[in-house]
Scaffold this motif. Structure first.
Motif, short mmCIF file in Angstrom:
data_model
loop_
_atom_site.label_atom_id
_atom_site.label_comp_id
_atom_site.label_asym_id
_atom_site.label_seq_id
_atom_site.Cartn_x
_atom_site.Cartn_y
_atom_site.Cartn_z
N THR A 23 34.58 44.48 43.85
CA THR A 23 35.10 44.85 42.54
C THR A 23 36.38 44.10 42.23
O THR A 23 36.55 43.56 41.13
CB THR A 23 35.33 46.38 42.46
OG1 THR A 23 34.07 47.04 42.68
CG2 THR A 23 35.91 46.79 41.13
N LYS A 24 37.29 44.03 43.18
CA LYS A 24 38.54 43.28 42.98
C LYS A 24 38.26 41.81 42.69
O LYS A 24 38.83 41.23 41.77
CB LYS A 24 39.45 43.41 44.21
CG LYS A 24 40.17 44.72 44.31
CD LYS A 24 41.08 44.75 45.53
CE LYS A 24 41.76 46.10 45.65
NZ LYS A 24 42.62 46.20 46.84
N MET A 25 37.38 41.20 43.49
CA MET A 25 37.09 39.77 43.32
C MET A 25 36.42 39.49 41.97
O MET A 25 36.77 38.53 41.29
CB MET A 25 36.22 39.26 44.47
CG MET A 25 36.95 39.16 45.80
SD MET A 25 35.92 38.39 47.08
CE MET A 25 35.33 39.84 47.94
N LEU A 26 35.47 40.32 41.59
CA LEU A 26 34.76 40.11 40.33
C LEU A 26 35.66 40.37 39.12
O LEU A 26 35.57 39.66 38.11
CB LEU A 26 33.51 40.98 40.27
CG LEU A 26 32.39 40.57 41.24
CD1 LEU A 26 31.34 41.66 41.35
CD2 LEU A 26 31.78 39.24 40.80
N THR A 27 36.54 41.35 39.23
CA THR A 27 37.48 41.64 38.15
C THR A 27 38.43 40.47 37.96
O THR A 27 38.75 40.09 36.83
CB THR A 27 38.26 42.93 38.45
OG1 THR A 27 37.32 44.01 38.56
CG2 THR A 27 39.25 43.27 37.36
N GLN A 28 38.86 39.86 39.06
CA GLN A 28 39.75 38.70 38.98
C GLN A 28 39.05 37.52 38.31
O GLN A 28 39.70 36.65 37.75
CB GLN A 28 40.24 38.30 40.37
CG GLN A 28 41.24 39.28 40.94
CD GLN A 28 41.58 39.01 42.40
OE1 GLN A 28 40.95 38.20 43.07
NE2 GLN A 28 42.59 39.73 42.90
N LYS A 29 37.74 37.49 38.34
CA LYS A 29 36.98 36.42 37.68
C LYS A 29 36.68 36.74 36.22
O LYS A 29 35.98 36.01 35.54
CB LYS A 29 35.67 36.16 38.44
CG LYS A 29 35.91 35.61 39.83
CD LYS A 29 34.60 35.40 40.56
CE LYS A 29 34.84 34.83 41.94
NZ LYS A 29 35.33 33.47 41.95
N GLY A 30 37.21 37.87 35.73
CA GLY A 30 37.08 38.22 34.32
C GLY A 30 35.83 39.02 33.98
O GLY A 30 35.53 39.22 32.81
N LEU A 31 35.10 39.48 34.99
CA LEU A 31 33.90 40.27 34.73
C LEU A 31 34.25 41.75 34.59
O LEU A 31 35.21 42.22 35.19
CB LEU A 31 32.88 40.09 35.85
CG LEU A 31 32.31 38.68 35.99
CD1 LEU A 31 31.42 38.58 37.22
CD2 LEU A 31 31.53 38.28 34.76
#
Length: 160
Positions: A23-31
């Motif tokens: 979740t953290k990684m995907l949120t950082q990618k703007g998703l």
């Protein structure tokens, strides 16, 4: 298209850790991400008000106290969430999306990376226009987009 992933495994195997990292990684990618936690506890018992409202015909029931819970018929909500990715913890016996099984906490980081890789391939940027202009990427617009996709509506024009 909403990408759906499941992380399954025994208690304390690292499911929550893998989902937290992904979740953290995907949120950082703007998703935009939604997570679903499976619990064996009944939160909408048959004899309580919320269940009675649903049986009476309500399509959506909100339960609001210090926290908030929204009740939909089970799993109907997944395709309507205003997100790019849904990550589900549990429901091992159901096939709701791409399933990852974790056996120990040390696997959490690798599973999170696999989810991120597959989510990047699956999630497509939603292109929306309003009156010929690119629409802002927001929860509200994704709700409208998902509803339109669910109803197979490709374009809406205002007429006088």
């Amino acid at each position: 298209m909403v990408c759906i992933f499941q992380v399954v495994g025994k208690k304390d195997a690292g499911k929550t850790k893998a989902i937290e990292l992904a979740t953290k990684m995907l949120t950082q990618k703007g998703l935009f991400i939604a997570t679903v936690k499976h619990s064996h506890h009944v939160i909408n018992p048959e004899n309580k008000d919320t269940s009675r409202f649903m049986r009476a015909g309500a399509k959506v029931v909100l339960f609001h106290s210090n926290d908030c819970a929204i009740f939909f018929p089970c799993f109907d909500y997944l395709r309507l969430l205003p997100v790019d990715v849904v990550i589900i913890e549990g429901f091992k016996d159901l096939n709701l999306g791409k399933k990852f099984e974790i056996t120990k906490v040390e696997e959490a980081e690798e599973i999170a990376r696999q989810i991120v890789k597959e989510a990047e391939e699956c999630a497509q940027e939603v292109k929306m226009e309003v009156n010929g202009r690119k629409a802002e990427r927001s929860f509200e617009n994704l709700i409208i987009f998902n509803l339109m996709r669910h109803l197979n509506i490709r374009e809406v024009k205002l007429v006088d």
